[in-house]
Design a protein around this motif. Structure first.
Motif, mmCIF file in Angstrom:
data_model
loop_
_atom_site.group_PDB
_atom_site.id
_atom_site.type_symbol
_atom_site.label_atom_id
_atom_site.label_comp_id
_atom_site.label_asym_id
_atom_site.label_seq_id
_atom_site.Cartn_x
_atom_site.Cartn_y
_atom_site.Cartn_z
ATOM 1 N N VAL A 87 0.829 -1.210 0.000
ATOM 2 C CA VAL A 87 0.000 0.000 0.000
ATOM 3 C C VAL A 87 0.859 1.254 0.000
ATOM 4 C CG1 VAL A 87 -1.684 1.322 1.337
ATOM 5 C CG2 VAL A 87 -1.951 -1.152 1.101
ATOM 6 N N VAL A 88 1.852 1.311 0.882
ATOM 7 C CA VAL A 88 2.660 2.525 1.027
ATOM 8 C C VAL A 88 3.512 2.786 -0.215
ATOM 9 C CG1 VAL A 88 4.542 3.601 2.333
ATOM 10 C CG2 VAL A 88 2.700 2.425 3.538
ATOM 11 N N LEU A 89 4.135 1.736 -0.747
ATOM 12 C CA LEU A 89 4.998 1.894 -1.918
ATOM 13 C C LEU A 89 4.224 1.769 -3.221
ATOM 14 C CD1 LEU A 89 8.197 -0.064 -0.801
ATOM 15 C CD2 LEU A 89 7.649 2.370 -0.537
ATOM 16 N N ARG A 90 2.918 1.530 -3.108
ATOM 17 C CA ARG A 90 2.039 1.429 -4.277
ATOM 18 C C ARG A 90 2.579 0.420 -5.287
ATOM 19 N NH1 ARG A 90 1.629 6.282 -1.962
ATOM 20 N NH2 ARG A 90 -0.412 7.278 -1.874
ATOM 21 N N LEU A 91 2.918 -0.752 -4.767
ATOM 22 C CA LEU A 91 3.390 -1.820 -5.624
ATOM 23 C C LEU A 91 2.228 -2.363 -6.443
ATOM 24 C CD1 LEU A 91 5.675 -3.839 -3.172
ATOM 25 C CD2 LEU A 91 6.352 -2.072 -4.797
ATOM 26 N N ASP A 92 2.478 -2.598 -7.705
ATOM 27 C CA ASP A 92 1.464 -3.194 -8.558
ATOM 28 C C ASP A 92 1.437 -4.687 -8.268
ATOM 29 O OD1 ASP A 92 -0.206 -4.090 -10.513
ATOM 30 O OD2 ASP A 92 0.781 -3.031 -12.164
ATOM 31 N N PRO A 93 0.338 -5.205 -7.699
ATOM 32 C CA PRO A 93 0.325 -6.603 -7.280
ATOM 33 C C PRO A 93 0.145 -7.600 -8.410
ATOM 34 C CG PRO A 93 -1.795 -5.624 -6.855
ATOM 35 C CD PRO A 93 -0.907 -4.506 -7.357
ATOM 36 N N HIS A 94 0.060 -7.114 -9.673
ATOM 37 C CA HIS A 94 -0.169 -8.073 -10.754
ATOM 38 C C HIS A 94 1.063 -8.932 -10.952
ATOM 39 C CE1 HIS A 94 2.344 -5.494 -13.317
ATOM 40 N NE2 HIS A 94 2.402 -6.524 -14.142
ATOM 41 N N ASP A 95 0.831 -10.179 -11.372
ATOM 42 C CA ASP A 95 1.940 -11.096 -11.630
ATOM 43 C C ASP A 95 2.600 -10.737 -12.945
ATOM 44 O OD1 ASP A 95 2.270 -14.456 -12.759
ATOM 45 O OD2 ASP A 95 3.610 -13.400 -11.403
ATOM 46 N N ALA A 96 3.933 -10.682 -12.949
ATOM 47 C CA ALA A 96 4.652 -10.321 -14.163
ATOM 48 C C ALA A 96 4.483 -11.355 -15.250
ATOM 49 C CB ALA A 96 6.138 -10.133 -13.839
ATOM 50 N N GLY A 97 3.984 -12.543 -14.896
ATOM 51 C CA GLY A 97 3.642 -13.529 -15.904
ATOM 52 C C GLY A 97 4.797 -14.356 -16.395
#
Length: 210
Positions: A87-97
């Motif tokens: 949340v704080v670092l606003r990481l994109d939780p999508h899998d890089a695939g």
């Protein structure tokens, strides 16, 4: 303490405290009568956390709820801190695939594998690892060179910094304090690192071109 004293000691208005209670960010106090409740130091620490997440880190109510609901629900500390980081670092939780089977039971290499193995970091799934994979894949698509030497230098520096950061978080006496230390630390330290990098780049440029 009663609501008025809680408001005075926390420097949070009674209206805001009642709002946090309604939103489930703050646990109810111990009922004294039908209209009065007693609060304690845990409520003070939670209010300090909420205010820091809102005013320093800049999180919204839903983001704060995502964090404190895990803490109040008894989630493991590692899961709570992973959520704070996302949340704080606003990481994109999508899998890089890049880790799915490649058709015949084979697992394709992920962009971040080299760094994980180089540093001896746990080979585990996380939002942070997915975000690194995505970033490295994007840089490769854009033709931005990233040598093994650069990855080694950058990851070694980050490994040292992360170890120092975690010492502060691990020393926290309770989970709310750990969340506060981690969230504010991640936010402010990431900004500090960017400023230090900017100054270092400017200094190298001055030496070379001035």
């Amino acid at each position: 303490m009663q609501l008025k004293e809680l408001s005075t000691r926390s420097a949070v208005s009674t209206a805001s405290i009642k709002y946090y209670l309604r939103e489930g960010l703050l646990q109810p106090g111990e009922a004294v009568t039908a209209t009065r409740a007693r609060y304690d130091e845990k409520h003070l620490r939670r209010l300090e956390l909420i205010q820091a997440l809102r005013q320093i880190v800049g999180l919204g109510i839903e983001q704060i709820r995502a964090i404190v609901s895990l803490a109040d629900g008894g989630a493991p500390r590692l899961e709570v801190l992973a959520t704070v980081q996302r949340v704080v670092l606003r990481l994109d939780p999508h899998d890089a695939g890049s880790s799915h089977d490649a058709g015949e039971g084979h697992v394709r290499a992920r962009p971040g594998d080299a760094v994980v193995h180089l540093r001896g970091w746990p080979d585990e799934e996380s939002d942070a690892r997915d975000a690194l994979d995505a970033q490295l894949a994007l840089m490769e698509r854009l033709g931005i060179p990233l040598s093994a030497e650069i990855l080694d230098a950058y990851s070694a520096a980050m490994d040292t910094i992360a170890g120092l950061d975690l010492q502060l978080t691990a020393a926290a006496a309770d989970l709310d304090r750990a969340i506060l230390t981690a969230a504010v630390g991640m936010h402010m330290h990431s900004q500090l690192l960017l400023k230090l990098l900017a100054l270092a780049q400017a200094s190298h440029a001055i030496r070379r071109f001035d």
